[in-house]
Design a protein around this motif. Structure first.
Motif, short mmCIF file in Angstrom:
data_model
loop_
_atom_site.label_atom_id
_atom_site.label_comp_id
_atom_site.label_asym_id
_atom_site.label_seq_id
_atom_site.Cartn_x
_atom_site.Cartn_y
_atom_site.Cartn_z
N ASP A 179 12.94 5.77 -5.55
CA ASP A 179 13.78 5.32 -4.23
C ASP A 179 12.72 5.61 -2.99
OD1 ASP A 179 15.50 5.46 -1.98
OD2 ASP A 179 16.69 7.15 -2.61
N LEU A 180 12.27 4.43 -2.65
CA LEU A 180 11.61 4.10 -1.58
C LEU A 180 12.13 4.09 -0.13
CD1 LEU A 180 9.21 1.12 -3.10
CD2 LEU A 180 8.87 3.73 -2.99
N SER A 181 13.58 4.21 -0.02
CA SER A 181 14.28 4.21 1.13
C SER A 181 13.61 5.64 2.15
CB SER A 181 15.68 4.41 1.15
OG SER A 181 16.17 5.65 0.30
N VAL A 182 13.09 6.50 1.49
CA VAL A 182 12.74 7.68 2.12
C VAL A 182 11.39 7.21 3.18
CG1 VAL A 182 13.59 9.33 0.63
CG2 VAL A 182 11.43 8.56 0.31
N LEU A 183 10.95 6.21 2.88
CA LEU A 183 9.83 5.83 3.53
C LEU A 183 9.87 4.81 4.73
CD1 LEU A 183 7.10 5.87 0.58
CD2 LEU A 183 7.59 7.60 2.30
N GLN A 184 11.14 4.48 4.86
CA GLN A 184 11.64 3.18 5.79
C GLN A 184 10.97 3.60 7.03
OE1 GLN A 184 15.76 3.27 5.92
NE2 GLN A 184 15.65 1.35 7.57
N ASN A 185 10.38 2.61 7.66
CA ASN A 185 9.68 2.93 9.00
C ASN A 185 10.63 3.22 10.13
OD1 ASN A 185 7.76 3.03 10.44
ND2 ASN A 185 7.50 0.80 11.01
N HIS A 186 10.32 3.94 11.09
CA HIS A 186 10.99 4.08 12.28
C HIS A 186 10.11 3.62 13.52
CE1 HIS A 186 13.98 6.94 10.21
NE2 HIS A 186 12.93 6.87 9.45
N LYS A 187 10.59 2.32 13.82
CA LYS A 187 9.63 2.19 14.83
C LYS A 187 9.97 2.66 16.29
CE LYS A 187 9.62 -2.56 13.05
NZ LYS A 187 9.93 -4.10 13.10
N ASN A 188 11.08 3.26 16.78
CA ASN A 188 11.12 3.88 17.85
C ASN A 188 11.02 5.36 17.91
OD1 ASN A 188 11.82 1.11 19.22
ND2 ASN A 188 13.75 1.32 18.17
N GLN A 189 10.67 5.98 16.73
CA GLN A 189 10.77 7.30 16.66
C GLN A 189 9.29 7.85 15.85
OE1 GLN A 189 14.48 8.41 14.66
NE2 GLN A 189 14.84 9.71 16.52
N SER A 190 9.05 8.78 16.20
CA SER A 190 7.60 9.61 15.51
C SER A 190 8.23 10.32 14.45
CB SER A 190 6.74 10.11 16.31
OG SER A 190 5.72 10.74 15.37
N ALA B 113 5.46 9.00 9.09
CA ALA B 113 4.25 9.51 8.37
C ALA B 113 4.63 10.21 7.24
CB ALA B 113 3.49 10.16 9.39
N ALA B 114 4.23 9.83 6.03
CA ALA B 114 4.58 10.61 4.72
C ALA B 114 3.51 11.54 4.38
CB ALA B 114 4.92 9.79 3.76
N ILE B 115 3.94 12.64 3.90
CA ILE B 115 3.05 13.81 3.61
C ILE B 115 3.35 14.38 2.24
CG2 ILE B 115 1.93 15.95 4.24
CD1 ILE B 115 2.01 15.19 7.33
N ALA B 116 2.70 14.44 1.19
CA ALA B 116 3.19 14.97 0.04
C ALA B 116 2.15 16.27 -0.31
CB ALA B 116 3.03 13.98 -1.07
N ALA B 117 2.83 17.08 -1.20
CA ALA B 117 1.94 18.27 -1.71
C ALA B 117 2.65 18.83 -2.83
CB ALA B 117 2.02 19.52 -0.64
N LEU C 86 0.82 -1.27 0.07
CA LEU C 86 0.12 0.02 -0.16
C LEU C 86 0.93 1.27 -0.05
CD1 LEU C 86 -2.60 1.37 0.07
CD2 LEU C 86 -2.84 1.04 2.60
N ILE C 87 2.10 1.10 0.81
CA ILE C 87 2.86 2.45 0.73
C ILE C 87 3.54 2.43 -0.40
CG2 ILE C 87 4.96 3.20 1.80
CD1 ILE C 87 4.24 1.97 4.23
N GLN C 88 3.87 1.61 -1.22
CA GLN C 88 4.45 1.74 -2.58
C GLN C 88 3.31 2.26 -3.66
OE1 GLN C 88 6.48 -1.63 -3.74
NE2 GLN C 88 7.00 -1.16 -5.67
N GLN C 89 2.35 1.52 -3.52
CA GLN C 89 1.21 2.17 -4.42
C GLN C 89 0.94 3.60 -4.07
OE1 GLN C 89 -1.86 -0.04 -4.02
NE2 GLN C 89 -0.98 -1.98 -4.78
N SER C 90 0.88 3.95 -2.93
CA SER C 90 0.48 5.28 -2.58
C SER C 90 1.75 6.33 -3.23
CB SER C 90 0.35 5.89 -1.26
OG SER C 90 -0.46 4.99 -0.45
N TYR C 91 3.24 5.89 -3.03
CA TYR C 91 4.39 6.56 -3.31
C TYR C 91 4.23 6.80 -4.68
CZ TYR C 91 9.02 8.70 -2.97
OH TYR C 91 10.14 9.33 -3.22
#
Length: 207
Positions: free
Chosen positions: A167-178, A118-122, A45-50
């Motif tokens: 480059d999908l690395s920018v959407l890498q999850n950060h489990k211990n940070q917001s 959390a990814a936000i695009a504009a 889902l993340i990949q499709q959104s990106y």
């Protein structure tokens, strides 16, 4: 022949003012979304959104009646960056329709304010409102403020990146940070890359 000359003058004036009028229209809709929100009580889902952003940023697809919302929009909150005089509503989903008047939270990425990314695009273009037009001017250490129905969140910018659309690395999850990741196109005309701003949550206030 005078009528023909008058017709040419009217056509010329209309052509000259049309882009400005269009920009003002979308800016008005953006402001209306902010007012509506402020007055309200309330790996595939993340990949499709990106990847969907490819069409959104280049406008390869355009839904019919793109400027009209068939139902009440799902507004998550508002995003503010004082350094670039920006306040913009955030809607769920980074669709062509949403990004005409707001920033869009990419479906599949972490909820805003929760642990994760959390990814936000504009948009960043000459056609629609201000949106992320000045995002390249922010600096590391600048603050990003996000307000939802329940929280006031303050993020500090930690890095700025220029990446390829694949480059999908920018959407890498950060489990211990917001973390929030702001995404826009680069350059403004005929974009070939994505401009990325990443920020880490520093302060949370419950409303």
């Amino acid at each position: 022949m005078k009528w023909f000359a008058y017709l040419l003058i009217v056509a010329g004036v209309s052509t000259m003012f049309y882009p400005k009028a269009k920009s003002m229209y979308y800016s008005y809709q953006e402001q209306q979304l902010l007012e509506d929100w402020e007055s309200s009580a309330e790996g595939s889902l993340i990949q499709q959104s990106y990847q969907q952003l490819d069409n959104v940023f280049t406008e390869k697809t355009r839904p019919k009646n793109a400027s009209d919302f068939s139902s009440k929009p799902n507004i998550l909150g508002k995003l503010t960056i004082n350094q670039i005089d920006l306040t913009i509503p955030i809607m769920e989903g980074a669709s062509q329709q949403n990004l005409k008047v707001a920033a869009g939270h990419l479906k599949g990425t972490a909820p805003i304010g929760e642990p994760g990314n959390a990814a936000i695009a504009a948009h960043r273009s000459y056609t629609y409102g201000k949106q992320f037009n000045r995002l390249t001017e922010v600096k590391t250490g600048d603050l990003i403020k996000v307000e939802t129905n329940h929280k006031k969140l303050t993020y500090k910018i930690t890095e700025k990146l220029l990446v390829k659309p694949t480059d999908l690395s920018v959407l890498q999850n950060h489990k211990n940070q917001s973390v929030i990741t702001l995404i826009t196109c680069h350059p403004m005309k005929n974009p070939t890359h994505r401009y990325i701003v990443k920020a880490v949550l520093q302060k949370e206030e419950v409303l």
